[in-house]
Design a protein around this motif. Structure first.
Motif: not given
Length: 178
Positions: A94, A104, A106, A152, A92, A100, A60, A150
């Motif tokens: 999940n 998730f 973040s 972002n 992070k 992992h 994390n 991801s």
């Protein structure tokens, strides 16, 4: 914040990374998208890319270093180009069966050293630098323990030639963990 604080942060990052070599592991990520630069109520946007790398101490928590090209914008005889490098902490969470894998969320915070180049047709060019804080959030999916994608969003507020500016960046990221 000044260059010595940024250098000290990088040295701490290097020291922590070497002392925790048996923890979760290294990662690299690339991001591409769009940055909107807002200066004094005016906005312009351009393509952006970022190269990031870091170390997960736990599933994390990670530290990372990065370089981002925020892009350039021009109009009416004025051009502006911005880029930056920095260090930060990543959190992070999940929701998959492994540490992992799966969906998730973040977040990241840190310091970024931003270099801005300004050109005015017929007048000349100038450069300004600033070291500021940044923050970001992301959502994504880790397909394996080593690979994920991801979306972002990062935000940094800076000072360009004594004028407040905001960098708002939206990217698609690809990450590989070793």
């Amino acid at each position: 914040m000044n260059k010595s604080v940024l250098l000290a942060s990088a040295l701490v990052l290097a020291g922590l990374s070497s002392s925790a070599a048996a923890a979760e592991g290294w990662y690299v990520r690339g991001e591409a998208g769009t940055t909107t630069l807002e200066i004094d109520g005016s906005e312009g946007d351009d393509d952006t890319f970022s190269a990031r790398g870091g170390y997960f101490f736990t599933p994390n928590v990670a530290v990372e270093g990065f370089y981002t090209n925020y892009g350039d914008d021009s109009g009416d005889g004025v051009s502006i180009k911005a880029s930056g490098y920095g260090v930060g902490v990543v959190g992070k969470k999940n929701f998959g069966p492994d540490a992992h894998t799966g969906f998730f969320i973040s977040g990241r915070v840190g310091a970024v050293h931003i270099e801005t180049k300004l050109g005015v047709e017929g007048v000349g060019n100038a450069k300004d630098t600033s070291t500021e804080g940044y923050a970001g959030v992301g959502v994504g999916y880790d397909f394996t323990n080593n690979f994920g994608l991801s979306l972002n969003y990062d935000y940094a507020k800076t000072d360009i030639f004594d004028v407040d500016a905001k960098l708002k960046t939206a990217t698609l990221g690809i990450e590989y963990r070793f």
